[in-house]
Design a protein around this motif. Structure first.
Motif, PDB file in Angstrom:
ATOM      1  N   SER A  44      -6.782   0.856  -3.275  1.00  0.00           N
ATOM      2  CA  SER A  44      -6.512   0.983  -4.948  1.00  0.00           C
ATOM      3  C   SER A  44      -5.197   1.238  -5.204  1.00  0.00           C
ATOM      4  O   SER A  44      -4.502   1.813  -4.245  1.00  0.00           O
ATOM      5  N   GLY A  45      -4.664   0.744  -6.149  1.00  0.00           N
ATOM      6  CA  GLY A  45      -3.172   1.034  -6.688  1.00  0.00           C
ATOM      7  C   GLY A  45      -3.068   1.919  -7.933  1.00  0.00           C
ATOM      8  O   GLY A  45      -2.139   1.829  -8.486  1.00  0.00           O
ATOM      9  N   ILE A  46      -4.442   2.294  -8.150  1.00  0.00           N
ATOM     10  CA  ILE A  46      -4.328   2.998  -9.660  1.00  0.00           C
ATOM     11  C   ILE A  46      -4.823   4.631  -9.732  1.00  0.00           C
ATOM     12  O   ILE A  46      -5.371   4.926  -8.481  1.00  0.00           O
TER      13      ILE A  46
ATOM     14  N   GLU B 141      -1.608  -1.999  -4.991  1.00  0.00           N
ATOM     15  CA  GLU B 141      -2.443  -1.512  -3.985  1.00  0.00           C
ATOM     16  C   GLU B 141      -1.816  -2.095  -2.573  1.00  0.00           C
ATOM     17  O   GLU B 141      -2.006  -1.488  -1.510  1.00  0.00           O
ATOM     18  N   ILE B 142      -1.052  -3.112  -2.525  1.00  0.00           N
ATOM     19  CA  ILE B 142      -0.606  -3.531  -0.977  1.00  0.00           C
ATOM     20  C   ILE B 142       0.607  -2.483  -0.539  1.00  0.00           C
ATOM     21  O   ILE B 142       0.766  -2.431   0.488  1.00  0.00           O
ATOM     22  N   ALA B 143       1.347  -2.134  -1.607  1.00  0.00           N
ATOM     23  CA  ALA B 143       2.567  -1.096  -1.276  1.00  0.00           C
ATOM     24  C   ALA B 143       1.761   0.246  -0.636  1.00  0.00           C
ATOM     25  O   ALA B 143       2.337   0.720   0.151  1.00  0.00           O
ATOM     26  N   VAL B 144       0.517   0.478  -1.425  1.00  0.00           N
ATOM     27  CA  VAL B 144      -0.047   1.577  -0.811  1.00  0.00           C
ATOM     28  C   VAL B 144      -0.622   1.327   0.415  1.00  0.00           C
ATOM     29  O   VAL B 144      -0.596   2.269   1.383  1.00  0.00           O
ATOM     30  N   ARG B 145      -1.067   0.172   0.872  1.00  0.00           N
ATOM     31  CA  ARG B 145      -1.682   0.048   2.001  1.00  0.00           C
ATOM     32  C   ARG B 145      -0.640   0.234   3.170  1.00  0.00           C
ATOM     33  O   ARG B 145      -0.845   0.530   4.292  1.00  0.00           O
ATOM     34  N   VAL B 146       0.717  -0.484   2.932  1.00  0.00           N
ATOM     35  CA  VAL B 146       1.653  -0.443   4.020  1.00  0.00           C
ATOM     36  C   VAL B 146       2.169   0.912   4.043  1.00  0.00           C
ATOM     37  O   VAL B 146       2.487   1.496   5.026  1.00  0.00           O
ATOM     38  N   VAL B 147       2.335   1.733   2.799  1.00  0.00           N
ATOM     39  CA  VAL B 147       2.675   3.109   3.101  1.00  0.00           C
ATOM     40  C   VAL B 147       1.887   3.860   3.986  1.00  0.00           C
ATOM     41  O   VAL B 147       2.203   4.761   4.903  1.00  0.00           O
TER      42      VAL B 147
ATOM     43  N   ASN C 219      -0.264 -19.728   4.847  1.00  0.00           N
ATOM     44  CA  ASN C 219       0.355 -18.824   4.112  1.00  0.00           C
ATOM     45  C   ASN C 219       1.185 -17.580   5.149  1.00  0.00           C
ATOM     46  O   ASN C 219       0.437 -17.023   5.967  1.00  0.00           O
ATOM     47  N   THR C 220       2.377 -17.648   4.836  1.00  0.00           N
ATOM     48  CA  THR C 220       3.266 -17.170   5.952  1.00  0.00           C
ATOM     49  C   THR C 220       3.332 -15.706   5.863  1.00  0.00           C
ATOM     50  O   THR C 220       4.463 -15.197   5.696  1.00  0.00           O
ATOM     51  N   ARG C 221       2.101 -14.882   5.567  1.00  0.00           N
ATOM     52  CA  ARG C 221       2.284 -13.407   5.184  1.00  0.00           C
ATOM     53  C   ARG C 221       1.202 -12.888   5.223  1.00  0.00           C
ATOM     54  O   ARG C 221      -0.036 -13.483   5.779  1.00  0.00           O
ATOM     55  N   LEU C 222       1.095 -11.473   5.018  1.00  0.00           N
ATOM     56  CA  LEU C 222      -0.276 -10.948   4.951  1.00  0.00           C
ATOM     57  C   LEU C 222      -0.777 -11.347   3.898  1.00  0.00           C
ATOM     58  O   LEU C 222      -0.517 -11.549   2.882  1.00  0.00           O
ATOM     59  N   GLN C 223      -2.422 -11.481   3.960  1.00  0.00           N
ATOM     60  CA  GLN C 223      -3.220 -11.999   2.857  1.00  0.00           C
ATOM     61  C   GLN C 223      -3.749 -10.669   2.116  1.00  0.00           C
ATOM     62  O   GLN C 223      -3.977  -9.655   2.715  1.00  0.00           O
ATOM     63  N   VAL C 224      -4.046 -10.844   0.913  1.00  0.00           N
ATOM     64  CA  VAL C 224      -4.526  -9.814   0.068  1.00  0.00           C
ATOM     65  C   VAL C 224      -6.064  -9.363   0.637  1.00  0.00           C
ATOM     66  O   VAL C 224      -6.393  -8.467   0.805  1.00  0.00           O
TER      67      VAL C 224
END
Lengths: 494, 157
Positions: free
Chosen positions: A372-374, A12-18, A292-297
């Protein structure tokens, strides 16, 4: 701004960034492993780059392959998402060395905040409250006894080199201290090759509340308020919300926590998006936990309430743009709650449940956001985290957001893999949840008072009806097909 | 049409006659209704149910999962059904995953509840335990091998 960005993540996070990249007119490259060849982000991205075999140690964690994929496709920057290489200072440095922009904080900031004890020292120096404790390793029994006495029981013994709950002992009184000290030290020695332990005051049934921070590369740093993430299982969050229900009774808490978070981030030389985590005790005192040195879920709840796009800001900041928002520009409107849809079985200790998604109908409608990633027919791989999707609802009040999220969950049909959709509806209906009485032990106590599912023979009858008629239908088809076979039609149809 | 049914291992019977349905459960619960079926939508007594197939024997109705089987009573011949297992017990993987460790060796005596094999999926390790005390008759699990749900890992007798 960048022209092309590699997304070094999955699900899902790859989808979010795309999605964010497409909205900004930037070409996207999805990195994928063998198991993810047919995945949703690969389908949605403009380009896709193979990075290796299914185990993440051979693909998403391989710096060389990720960098090679970025070069092959001509990507100018890499978005690491969360997990995998996102908090790896060496990777951030390797990107810089390869002339590729790492979309995240500077490598030095990741390094400074990466170790729990180093981050704690930094927070103390910056003036942020930390859980009271000994700031260095204990020299022996006498020192432990004196320190525990001055902190007041219960206390927690923790391994200096710790992580993952290893070398941690709760001590309720002096009579337990000596044996706990021996056990914790020996466990720490075996797990980390370093038997040093230190003492912390135990925060009993704490809330977990975190502050979203955002800063540019020109020294401007602000906070975007809190997310309450107290509902956890196995120390992993499952429901997150903004605002925290605690804010209504403590109106100045957000600003005090926000300022503490900004101080810690500034001391670390932070830029881009990050999250400062705190524990909150029963009297609403807050203590720094880690960064947390990043984007959170759970970033969507902040986006829903502030109206800001965190991924868009991550990209702009990484490209060197200025953060044009002042602290006073940030406002919080309404209430947002998110639940993490996992392929796991809540009735069997949240055991992961990989498999094929047989049927999928996703919720929508007013105030609903689904990351969603599915898709139907997707094989949920067994190599990765079981997060399938995040469902969030926004409404003007917390009550309305709960009702809206429950409504969305009631529309969500996901079969073929066990999941926690129905379980969330039980939690949302719980009186303590509705009253906002949250703590990290919420789920443990919830299971003790959880009611057994009500008997619904009519639903059984509906299922039996469909199954019986489908079986009868398939039988009829078989008869029909055998007729074709005898008439030679089978060859024609082939 | 009449069919035997088991729902979550409780047995019952469903009778379908034109647009009428009668569901009788072994505990005496009876549901009678006109029905309408269109795709995944079932209407019973005016109430709406969404029925979708899941994995294996699972059917999902309005977000609830039932393990359900339907048999034609004419197919159930004497002698079928439960097989006698002569005290041999097969321990199968409860989820698809990778075998991390085999904790016992062939011929070893094991206690009830003793760990036999560790299987990992989605970053979580799960220890498959012996359902009974006995002797390890056979080990089919190999370290690092990928196994499917239901695949036999160990046989204890």
């Amino acid at each position: 701004m960048f022209r092309k960005v590699l997304v070094a993540n999955r699900g899902e996070i790859a989808v979010r960034v795309v999605r964010a990249l497409r909205e900004l007119g930037i070409s996207s490259v999805a990195a994928y492993s063998d198991a993810d060849r047919g995945s949703l982000p690969v389908r949605l991205a403009d380009e896709a780059a193979y990075v290796g075999a299914s185990p993440s140690s051979e693909s998403y964690l391989r710096m060389d392959r990720i960098l090679d994929a970025a070069k092959r496709h001509g990507a100018e920057a890499i978005h690491p998402g969360y997990g995998f290489l996102s908090e790896n200072a060496d990777f951030a440095e390797a990107c810089a060395a390869a002339g590729i922009v790492f979309i995240g904080p500077p490598a030095e900031a990741i390094r400074k905040l990466g170790s729990k004890t180093a981050a704690r020292q930094l927070a103390i120096a910056a003036g942020a409250p930390v859980v009271p404790g000994t700031d260095r390793a204990l020299s022996g029994w006498e020192e432990a006894r004196a320190a525990a006495k001055s902190l007041g029981y219960p206390v927690l013994l923790k391994a200096s080199a710790g992580g993952g709950g290893k070398g941690v002992r709760r001590v309720d009184g002096e009579s337990q201290l000596q044996s706990a000290l021996r056990d914790a030290a020996s466990e720490a020695g075996r797990a980390f090759g370093n038997s040093e332990v230190y003492l912390e005051k135990l925060v009993d049934e704490p809330r977990h509340i975190e502050i979203q921070i955002l800063g540019d590369q020109h020294g401007h740093l602000i906070h975007l308020g809190e997310r309450e993430c107290s509902i956890q299982r196995r120390h992993q969050k499952v429901i997150e919300e903004c605002p925290s229900p605690l804010m209504s009774s403590h109106p100045d808490l957000r600003e005090r926590m926000g300022q503490a978070a900004v101080k810690v981030a500034r001391a670390a030389g932070y830029a881009n998006a990050g999250t400062v985590e705190f524990l909150i005790d029963r009297d609403a005192n807050f203590y720094f936990l880690e960064v947390n040195t990043r984007l959170q879920v759970e970033h969507p709840v902040t986006e829903l309430v502030t109206g800001l796009d965190l991924v868009e800001w991550q990209l702009k900041i990484a490209a060197g743009e200025r953060l044009t928002l002042k602290q006073s520009d940030v406002t919080w409107r309404g209430s947002a709650i998110e639940c993490r849809i996992y392929a796991e079985d809540p009735d069997h200790d949240f055991m992961p449940a990989p498999g094929t998604i047989v049927h999928l109908s996703e919720p929508s409608g007013p105030g609903v956001r689904l990351d969603s990633g599915i898709f139907e027919g997707w094989d949920v791989p067994l190599e990765y985290d079981p997060l399938l999707a995040k469902l969030a609802a926004w409404a003007p009040t917390r009550d309305a957001a709960i009702r809206r999220l429950d409504r969305a969950l009631s529309e969500y049909v996901l079969t073929g893999v066990r999941n926690n959709i129905a379980f969330f509806r039980e939690v949302l209906a719980d009186a303590e949840f509705r009253e906002g009485r949250l703590s990290t032990s919420f789920l443990d106590r919830f299971f003790k008072r959880r009611k057994k599912a009500v008997d619904d023979p009519e639903a059984e009858a509906a299922a039996a009806l469909v199954l019986a008629l489908t079986a009868a239908c398939t039988h009829a088809q078989r008869v029909e097909q055998s007729r074709w076979r005898t008439s030679g039609l089978e060859d024609v149809l082939r | 049409m009449t069919r035997q049914v088991t729902v979550n291992s409780r047995s019952g019977r469903i009778e379908i006659n034109g647009s009428r349905l009668r569901y009788v459960r072994e505990d005496g619960v009876v549901i009678e209704s006109e029905y309408s079926l269109e795709g995944a939508s079932v209407l019973l007594n005016g109430r709406s149910y969404r029925v979708n197939k899941g994995a294996g024997k699972e059917m999902w109705v309005n977000g609830r999962r039932f393990s359900i089987e339907v048999f034609d009573p004419r197919d159930l011949r004497p002698g079928q059904g439960a097989t006698v297992n002569h005290g041999r017990q097969e321990i199968a993987a409860s989820m698809p995953g990778k075998v991390i460790r085999v904790l016992v060796s062939p011929g070893e005596l094991v206690e009830e509840g003793q760990g036999l094999v560790v299987v990992e999926a989605m970053k979580m390790q799960n220890e498959m335990k012996s359902p009974k005390a006995g002797r390890v008759a056979e080990i089919r699990a190999r370290p690092d091998a990928t196994v499917g749900a239901g695949e036999i890992l160990v046989v204890v007798e």
